[in-house]
Design a protein around this motif. Structure first.
Motif, PDB file in Angstrom:
ATOM      1  N   TRP A  54       0.758  -1.178  -0.014  1.00 56.49           N
ATOM      2  CA  TRP A  54       0.087  -0.185  -0.019  1.00 56.49           C
ATOM      3  C   TRP A  54       0.829   1.212   0.091  1.00 56.49           C
ATOM      4  CZ3 TRP A  54      -0.264   3.761   3.646  1.00 56.49           C
ATOM      5  CH2 TRP A  54      -1.165   4.775   3.533  1.00 56.49           C
ATOM      6  N   LEU A  55       1.903   1.315   0.764  1.00 56.29           N
ATOM      7  CA  LEU A  55       2.828   2.355   0.947  1.00 56.29           C
ATOM      8  C   LEU A  55       3.300   2.773  -0.389  1.00 56.29           C
ATOM      9  CD1 LEU A  55       4.244   4.694   2.721  1.00 56.29           C
ATOM     10  CD2 LEU A  55       5.928   2.791   3.092  1.00 56.29           C
ATOM     11  N   PHE A  56       3.836   1.627  -1.172  1.00 56.15           N
ATOM     12  CA  PHE A  56       4.775   2.085  -2.388  1.00 56.15           C
ATOM     13  C   PHE A  56       3.620   2.255  -3.397  1.00 56.15           C
ATOM     14  CE2 PHE A  56       8.140   0.651   0.135  1.00 56.15           C
ATOM     15  CZ  PHE A  56       9.312   1.151  -0.732  1.00 56.15           C
ATOM     16  N   PHE A  57       2.699   1.427  -3.846  1.00 55.79           N
ATOM     17  CA  PHE A  57       1.854   1.565  -4.949  1.00 55.79           C
ATOM     18  C   PHE A  57       0.819   2.276  -4.888  1.00 55.79           C
ATOM     19  CE2 PHE A  57       4.394  -2.569  -5.564  1.00 55.79           C
ATOM     20  CZ  PHE A  57       4.877  -1.938  -6.798  1.00 55.79           C
ATOM     21  N   LYS A  58       0.319   2.882  -3.626  1.00 51.75           N
ATOM     22  CA  LYS A  58      -0.871   3.764  -3.364  1.00 51.75           C
ATOM     23  C   LYS A  58      -0.336   5.233  -2.911  1.00 51.75           C
ATOM     24  CE  LYS A  58      -4.382   1.261  -4.005  1.00 51.75           C
ATOM     25  NZ  LYS A  58      -5.454   1.522  -5.179  1.00 51.75           N
ATOM     26  N   GLY A  59       1.119   5.104  -2.515  1.00 51.96           N
ATOM     27  CA  GLY A  59       1.910   6.412  -2.316  1.00 51.96           C
ATOM     28  C   GLY A  59       3.011   6.574  -3.123  1.00 51.96           C
ATOM     29  N   ILE A  60       4.166   6.116  -2.639  1.00 54.03           N
ATOM     30  CA  ILE A  60       5.368   6.466  -3.277  1.00 54.03           C
ATOM     31  C   ILE A  60       5.292   6.277  -4.861  1.00 54.03           C
ATOM     32  CG2 ILE A  60       7.658   6.067  -3.380  1.00 54.03           C
ATOM     33  CD1 ILE A  60       7.674   4.979  -0.402  1.00 54.03           C
ATOM     34  N   PHE A  61       5.052   5.063  -5.558  1.00 54.07           N
ATOM     35  CA  PHE A  61       4.953   5.057  -6.695  1.00 54.07           C
ATOM     36  C   PHE A  61       3.646   5.109  -7.532  1.00 54.07           C
ATOM     37  CE2 PHE A  61       8.061   1.496  -5.815  1.00 54.07           C
ATOM     38  CZ  PHE A  61       9.232   2.338  -5.530  1.00 54.07           C
ATOM     39  N   ALA A  62       2.837   5.996  -6.989  1.00 56.41           N
ATOM     40  CA  ALA A  62       1.259   6.065  -7.449  1.00 56.41           C
ATOM     41  C   ALA A  62       1.394   6.974  -8.672  1.00 56.41           C
ATOM     42  CB  ALA A  62       0.620   6.924  -6.336  1.00 56.41           C
ATOM     43  N   ASP A  63       2.448   7.773  -8.811  1.00 57.48           N
ATOM     44  CA  ASP A  63       2.550   8.520 -10.204  1.00 57.48           C
ATOM     45  C   ASP A  63       2.921   7.540 -11.214  1.00 57.48           C
ATOM     46  OD1 ASP A  63       1.527  10.565  -8.961  1.00 57.48           O
ATOM     47  OD2 ASP A  63       3.255  11.635  -8.378  1.00 57.48           O
ATOM     48  N   TRP A  64       3.592   6.621 -10.868  1.00 59.31           N
ATOM     49  CA  TRP A  64       4.102   5.864 -12.023  1.00 59.31           C
ATOM     50  C   TRP A  64       3.329   4.562 -12.465  1.00 59.31           C
ATOM     51  CZ3 TRP A  64       9.451   5.866  -9.281  1.00 59.31           C
ATOM     52  CH2 TRP A  64       9.955   6.994  -9.628  1.00 59.31           C
ATOM     53  N   VAL A  65       2.313   4.105 -11.737  1.00 55.83           N
ATOM     54  CA  VAL A  65       1.414   2.929 -11.733  1.00 55.83           C
ATOM     55  C   VAL A  65      -0.014   3.293 -11.750  1.00 55.83           C
ATOM     56  CG1 VAL A  65       0.887   0.616 -11.017  1.00 55.83           C
ATOM     57  CG2 VAL A  65       3.271   1.564 -10.634  1.00 55.83           C
ATOM     58  N   ASP A  66      -0.756   2.884 -12.832  1.00 54.58           N
ATOM     59  CA  ASP A  66      -2.245   3.135 -12.862  1.00 54.58           C
ATOM     60  C   ASP A  66      -2.943   2.518 -11.572  1.00 54.58           C
ATOM     61  OD1 ASP A  66      -4.095   0.677 -13.892  1.00 54.58           O
ATOM     62  OD2 ASP A  66      -1.990   0.698 -15.003  1.00 54.58           O
ATOM     63  N   PRO A  67      -3.954   3.152 -11.055  1.00 56.42           N
ATOM     64  CA  PRO A  67      -4.745   2.268  -9.783  1.00 56.42           C
ATOM     65  C   PRO A  67      -5.102   0.838 -10.179  1.00 56.42           C
ATOM     66  CG  PRO A  67      -5.854   4.410 -10.356  1.00 56.42           C
ATOM     67  CD  PRO A  67      -4.803   4.149 -11.518  1.00 56.42           C
ATOM     68  N   GLN A  68      -5.692   0.493 -10.985  1.00 56.85           N
ATOM     69  CA  GLN A  68      -5.872  -1.025 -11.156  1.00 56.85           C
ATOM     70  C   GLN A  68      -4.702  -1.993 -11.215  1.00 56.85           C
ATOM     71  OE1 GLN A  68      -8.557  -2.732 -11.389  1.00 56.85           O
ATOM     72  NE2 GLN A  68      -7.581  -4.717 -11.670  1.00 56.85           N
ATOM     73  N   THR A  69      -3.495  -1.420 -11.738  1.00 55.24           N
ATOM     74  CA  THR A  69      -2.323  -2.300 -11.810  1.00 55.24           C
ATOM     75  C   THR A  69      -1.705  -2.187 -10.374  1.00 55.24           C
ATOM     76  OG1 THR A  69      -1.818  -1.716 -14.087  1.00 55.24           O
ATOM     77  CG2 THR A  69       0.054  -2.344 -12.739  1.00 55.24           C
TER      78      THR A  69
END
Length: 340
Positions: A96-111
């Motif tokens: 959650w921390l990385f893919f909803k926060g830190i990397f959120a701009d680089w990965v679309d929400p579904q992925t």
């Protein structure tokens, strides 16, 4: 010492990844056909490959060793707390921390949701097979390692689906409970029963020597099953990987933090509890490494071949062995921190 399979597992996986990506680009129709061979959301080709992987692991576990559980309960307690009360939740948090926060701009929400799901499935599956290798390399107590693995496998039958379902739900992922429970039955319960029955037959009719001989003969099939699964997964993911190679790096970063972080927690706790080194070492290794074969199978069943969840579990395979070998080195170097 480690066999050819274990020692160079990362190399074999890397080669399988390259082959899968190449094949997926050249003959995509083959992978489309394989994807169509399924029943009740379970791909039959992958199911066979997973059974080929897991059966030798279950066959080598002597569940009668569970009766020795009372000999050193502190080591078992450490394993169970790390595996079932800490590791799944820290993995979900890091996802959650990385893919909803830190990397959120680089990965679309579904992925991002799918990557988190794959990480969660890895976190809820404590190591079953490779831990015997790590235990041997750290001069761990082989019999006690067997007890720890046996207890964890029994717990996994009942705890995997509820904990995975809870954490997947918390991260806003729809949980298909029927598929999740079916996956646990297919990939944990069935091979576990097959291993118990087969081992009992060998012990009763041929003896442990023949059992060991049989295990040595069928172990190469585990690598065939694993590499076959990796080739299929990356074949299906080839288009996405070629267009977004950074995905592998993004997934690997939180997985590395999780692995080293869980080890630090477990190793410090083992030292604080004054466990002997030959108990502490395998106890920490079980909590640190993953039953990635199960995680891969369940990710495919729940989310499909093309999913980010399936990709995340395979990245877990890729990073695990070099990381675990570095921890083996550290554990051996710090043996003097513990009693004999």
């Amino acid at each position: 010492m480690m066999g050819l399979f274990e020692r160079y597992l990362s190399l074999w996986v890397g080669l399988a990844i390259v082959l899968g990506i190449a094949a997926g680009s050249i003959v995509p129709s083959v992978f489309q056909f394989v994807a169509s061979v399924e029943y009740a959301h379970v791909n039959l080709v992958i199911a066979v490959l997973i059974w080929v992987m897991i059966y030798p692991m279950m066959l080598q576990i002597d569940f009668s060793s569970i009766k020795q559980v009372g000999k050193n309960p502190k080591g078992l307690l450490l394993t169970l707390v790390v595996n079932w009360l800490i590791k799944p939740f820290t993995m979900a948090f890091l996802g959650w921390l990385f893919f909803k926060g830190i990397f959120a701009d680089w990965v679309d929400p579904q992925t991002a949701n799918e990557y988190i799901a794959g990480m969660i499935l890895l976190g809820v599956a404590p190591c079953t097979a490779m831990v015997f290798v790590w235990s041997q390399l750290t001069k761990g107590d082989a019999n006690y390692t067997l007890v720890q693995v046996s207890i964890n496998d029994v717990i996994m039958i009942f705890a995997f689906a509820p904990i995975a379902g809870l954490l997947l739900g918390i991260t806003d992922i729809t949980v298909p409970w029927d598929t999740l429970i079916l996956s646990v039955v297919l990939y944990v319960l069935v091979p576990l029963i097959a291993g118990v029955v087969s081992r009992h037959w060998f012990e009763k009719n041929t003896g442990l020597t023949q059992l060991t001989h049989t295990l040595n003969k069928i172990k190469p099939w585990s690598i065939i099953g694993l590499l076959g699964t990796v080739i299929l997964l990356f074949g299906f993911q080839s288009e996405k990987i070629l267009s977004e190679p950074e995905a592998i790096v993004l997934i690997a970063i939180p997985l590395l933090l999780q692995t080293y972080g869980i080890f630090v927690i477990a190793y410090w706790a083992a030292k604080y509890m004054k466990l002997p080194h030959n108990i502490a070492a395998p106890a920490c290794m079980i909590g640190t490494s993953n039953f990635f074969e199960l995680a891969v199978a369940v990710a495919i069943s729940l989310f499909g071949f093309h999913s980010g969840a399936a990709l995340a579990t395979v990245v877990g395979v890729l990073v695990e062995v070099p990381v675990m070998l570095s921890l083996v080195w550290f554990v051996n170097k710090t043996r003097h921190w513990f009693s004999a």
